[in-house]
Design an enzyme around this catalytic site. Sequence first.
Site, PDB file in Angstrom:
ATOM      1  N   ASN A 295       0.668  -1.388   0.203  1.00  0.00           N
ATOM      2  CA  ASN A 295       0.054  -0.030   0.150  1.00  0.00           C
ATOM      3  C   ASN A 295       0.913   1.323   0.131  1.00  0.00           C
ATOM      4  O   ASN A 295       2.268   1.259  -0.146  1.00  0.00           O
ATOM      5  CB  ASN A 295      -0.847  -0.057   1.251  1.00  0.00           C
ATOM      6  CG  ASN A 295      -0.050  -0.106   2.471  1.00  0.00           C
ATOM      7  OD1 ASN A 295       0.644   0.708   2.746  1.00  0.00           O
ATOM      8  ND2 ASN A 295      -0.353  -1.314   3.430  1.00  0.00           N
TER       9      ASN A 295
ATOM     10  N   ASP B 174      -3.834  -6.628   5.073  1.00  0.00           N
ATOM     11  CA  ASP B 174      -5.046  -7.625   5.689  1.00  0.00           C
ATOM     12  C   ASP B 174      -4.899  -8.934   5.266  1.00  0.00           C
ATOM     13  O   ASP B 174      -5.310  -9.962   5.782  1.00  0.00           O
ATOM     14  CB  ASP B 174      -6.496  -6.967   5.591  1.00  0.00           C
ATOM     15  CG  ASP B 174      -6.640  -5.985   6.810  1.00  0.00           C
ATOM     16  OD1 ASP B 174      -6.260  -6.082   7.784  1.00  0.00           O
ATOM     17  OD2 ASP B 174      -7.164  -4.791   6.331  1.00  0.00           O
TER      18      ASP B 174
ATOM     19  N   LYS C 185       9.217 -16.677 -11.053  1.00  0.00           N
ATOM     20  CA  LYS C 185       8.381 -15.606 -11.497  1.00  0.00           C
ATOM     21  C   LYS C 185       7.193 -16.238 -12.305  1.00  0.00           C
ATOM     22  O   LYS C 185       7.284 -17.238 -13.283  1.00  0.00           O
ATOM     23  CB  LYS C 185       9.221 -14.775 -12.541  1.00  0.00           C
ATOM     24  CG  LYS C 185       8.639 -13.583 -12.966  1.00  0.00           C
ATOM     25  CD  LYS C 185       9.402 -12.627 -13.974  1.00  0.00           C
ATOM     26  CE  LYS C 185       8.660 -11.867 -14.677  1.00  0.00           C
ATOM     27  NZ  LYS C 185       9.003 -11.364 -15.837  1.00  0.00           N
TER      28      LYS C 185
ATOM     29  N   PHE D  53      -4.093   2.917  14.805  1.00  0.00           N
ATOM     30  CA  PHE D  53      -4.330   3.633  13.799  1.00  0.00           C
ATOM     31  C   PHE D  53      -5.984   3.308  12.901  1.00  0.00           C
ATOM     32  O   PHE D  53      -6.010   2.109  12.872  1.00  0.00           O
ATOM     33  CB  PHE D  53      -3.052   4.111  12.843  1.00  0.00           C
ATOM     34  CG  PHE D  53      -2.470   5.104  13.353  1.00  0.00           C
ATOM     35  CD1 PHE D  53      -1.643   4.960  14.446  1.00  0.00           C
ATOM     36  CD2 PHE D  53      -2.133   6.379  12.594  1.00  0.00           C
ATOM     37  CE1 PHE D  53      -0.882   6.013  14.925  1.00  0.00           C
ATOM     38  CE2 PHE D  53      -1.424   7.352  13.214  1.00  0.00           C
ATOM     39  CZ  PHE D  53      -0.702   7.127  14.211  1.00  0.00           C
TER      40      PHE D  53
ATOM     41  N   LYS E 168     -13.589  -0.122  15.781  1.00  0.00           N
ATOM     42  CA  LYS E 168     -11.773  -0.317  15.584  1.00  0.00           C
ATOM     43  C   LYS E 168     -11.688  -0.265  17.157  1.00  0.00           C
ATOM     44  O   LYS E 168     -11.016  -1.019  17.640  1.00  0.00           O
ATOM     45  CB  LYS E 168     -11.193   0.321  14.653  1.00  0.00           C
ATOM     46  CG  LYS E 168     -10.979  -0.688  13.600  1.00  0.00           C
ATOM     47  CD  LYS E 168     -10.277   0.195  12.386  1.00  0.00           C
ATOM     48  CE  LYS E 168     -10.677  -0.235  11.215  1.00  0.00           C
ATOM     49  NZ  LYS E 168     -10.129   0.550   9.918  1.00  0.00           N
TER      50      LYS E 168
ATOM     51  N   LYS F 243     -10.805  -3.611  18.947  1.00  0.00           N
ATOM     52  CA  LYS F 243      -9.455  -4.048  19.268  1.00  0.00           C
ATOM     53  C   LYS F 243      -8.816  -3.768  20.502  1.00  0.00           C
ATOM     54  O   LYS F 243      -7.651  -3.708  20.906  1.00  0.00           O
ATOM     55  CB  LYS F 243      -8.552  -3.435  18.045  1.00  0.00           C
ATOM     56  CG  LYS F 243      -9.021  -3.750  16.478  1.00  0.00           C
ATOM     57  CD  LYS F 243      -8.125  -3.349  15.593  1.00  0.00           C
ATOM     58  CE  LYS F 243      -8.493  -3.802  14.125  1.00  0.00           C
ATOM     59  NZ  LYS F 243      -7.489  -3.686  13.346  1.00  0.00           N
TER      60      LYS F 243
HETATM   61  N1  CTP Z   1      -3.720  -3.531  11.967  1.00  0.00           N
HETATM   62  C1  CTP Z   1      -2.827  -4.549  12.268  1.00  0.00           C
HETATM   63  N2  CTP Z   1      -2.849  -5.692  11.832  1.00  0.00           N
HETATM   64  C2  CTP Z   1      -3.770  -6.277  10.459  1.00  0.00           C
HETATM   65  C3  CTP Z   1      -4.405  -4.894   9.938  1.00  0.00           C
HETATM   66  C4  CTP Z   1      -4.592  -3.698  10.641  1.00  0.00           C
HETATM   67  O1  CTP Z   1      -2.343  -4.528  13.363  1.00  0.00           O
HETATM   68  N3  CTP Z   1      -3.663  -7.244   9.689  1.00  0.00           N
HETATM   69  C5  CTP Z   1      -3.684  -2.185  12.794  1.00  0.00           C
HETATM   70  C6  CTP Z   1      -2.939  -1.083  11.874  1.00  0.00           C
HETATM   71  O2  CTP Z   1      -1.705  -1.000  12.289  1.00  0.00           O
HETATM   72  C7  CTP Z   1      -3.965  -0.075  12.493  1.00  0.00           C
HETATM   73  C8  CTP Z   1      -5.252  -0.592  12.794  1.00  0.00           C
HETATM   74  O3  CTP Z   1      -5.043  -1.967  12.653  1.00  0.00           O
HETATM   75  O4  CTP Z   1      -3.300   0.428  13.792  1.00  0.00           O
HETATM   76  C9  CTP Z   1      -6.478  -0.229  11.797  1.00  0.00           C
HETATM   77  O5  CTP Z   1      -5.998  -0.701  10.517  1.00  0.00           O
HETATM   78  P1  CTP Z   1      -6.958  -0.546   9.186  1.00  0.00           P
HETATM   79  O6  CTP Z   1      -6.398  -1.017   8.150  1.00  0.00           O
HETATM   80  O7  CTP Z   1      -7.428   0.819   9.254  1.00  0.00           O
HETATM   81  O8  CTP Z   1      -8.019  -1.358   9.775  1.00  0.00           O
HETATM   82  P2  CTP Z   1      -8.506  -2.818   9.625  1.00  0.00           P
HETATM   83  O9  CTP Z   1      -8.656  -3.546  11.063  1.00  0.00           O
HETATM   84  O10 CTP Z   1      -7.784  -3.612   8.751  1.00  0.00           O
HETATM   85  O11 CTP Z   1     -10.051  -2.745   9.049  1.00  0.00           O
HETATM   86  P3  CTP Z   1     -10.438  -2.650   7.580  1.00  0.00           P
HETATM   87  O12 CTP Z   1      -9.387  -2.633   6.459  1.00  0.00           O
HETATM   88  O13 CTP Z   1     -11.462  -3.293   7.488  1.00  0.00           O
HETATM   89  O14 CTP Z   1     -10.679  -0.915   7.635  1.00  0.00           O
END
Ligand code: CTP
Length: 390
Positions: free
Chosen positions: A205, A274, A284, A318, A332, A336
């Site tokens: 990303n 995620d 490759k 975050f 969230k 969490k």
């Molecule tokens: N985070 C994490 N592990 C993951 C995904 C996210 O620890 N696999 C943490 C990020 O570091 C951040 C927070 O979760 O502090 C929120 O991440 P975000 O991507 O906004 O939320 P998600 O929980 O992944 O939900 P979604 O993608 O559905 O918005």
Amino acid sequence: MKTVIVGISSSVAAFKSVQLVSDLLKEGLDVEVIETKNATEFVTPLQFSSLTKHKTYVNTFDRVENYDVEHISLAKKADVFIVAPATANVIAKLANGIAEDMLTTTFLACDCEKIIAPAMNTKMYENPITQENIEKLKKYGVKFVEPATGLLACGDEGKGKLASVDDLKEAVLSSLREKKLAGRKVLITAGPTMEAIDPVRFISNHSSGKQGYALAKAAKNLGAEVTLVSGPVSIKEPYGVNTIKVKSALEMFEEVKKHFDEVDYVVMSAAVADYRPKNVASQKLKKSDDDMSIELVRNPDILKYLGEHKTKQKICGFAMETENQLENATKKFFGKNCDLLVLNDLFEKGAGFKGDTNVVTLITKENNEKLEMMSKEELSYVILNKLMEV
Ligand code: CTP
């Protein structure tokens, strides 16, 4: 009132020190100026004295005037000593304990925070002798404000320009900050994760890691012992921070688990992917005429795991949302088990991945607080102070 000594050595950049002194005075600080003899050729002592309302020191033997050993009394009252601009010559003397004039003598006699802002020709800066002197001073706890890259007074182009007045001022102000995190351990994650598809391709990303690195520096400035677990970014490792480089979410998870038990605070600013490809091809992948799809599997949610396993730790998460921001972020926060959540609005002007500023809302159990746009550095202090409070 806090006292800052500004030491000035002979460089064309000495004119910037006039602005620095003026800016520090505006911050309500007491400023004392010491120039080397050659620096007075660029900016006169009178110019500084008119601003500081103190004598500008040049010669060690000035002490004859008032029977006070001035380099010692100045050294005792200083809360921070910045040498800006610092020539290669002055850096070499300071690194070797040479005390031959008011600037070098006072520097050696000071046990306050010390900062050096080099300004010189690129070749002189990059010369291993200068670099070794810088490393030696860093080893003894002296902070450096990196020179900028650009057109130098000698006509060369490269690294060696005195840092901006804003950076110099920030370095002084951050040294004066209360060491509220002294004796505390802080774990910060930063940047994106990179999930391999095959040996040359990956899913990732846009995270630049800027906010996470700024947090690590801020925590260090507040006196914490900092571990930074960073995904792939192109930012220099912060000085004095234990930086661990990882690529994938699984690697980040392992490193975070290793350090979690011993830390007091965790800030999960990394943009963790995620999902990851279920199978990583060892060779490759070759294209065919057909469409293709990649099967993805869930990565562990690191923040959720920490929320479920925390004992003494305070945890900051975050959230990056593009719609129903507050509602999603609040879910969230509770889902969490965070102590603080920083909601980033991707579409707000001055916010987001690549820039140097951010616009966020802080979510705690009690309330939400939308903050005005500020630099990622400044925001880092706000976040850490809040995390200490909740
Ligand atoms: N985070 C994490 N592990 C993951 C995904 C996210 O620890 N696999 C943490 C990020 O570091 C951040 C927070 O979760 O502090 C929120 O991440 P975000 O991507 O906004 O939320 P998600 O929980 O992944 O939900 P979604 O993608 O559905 O918005």
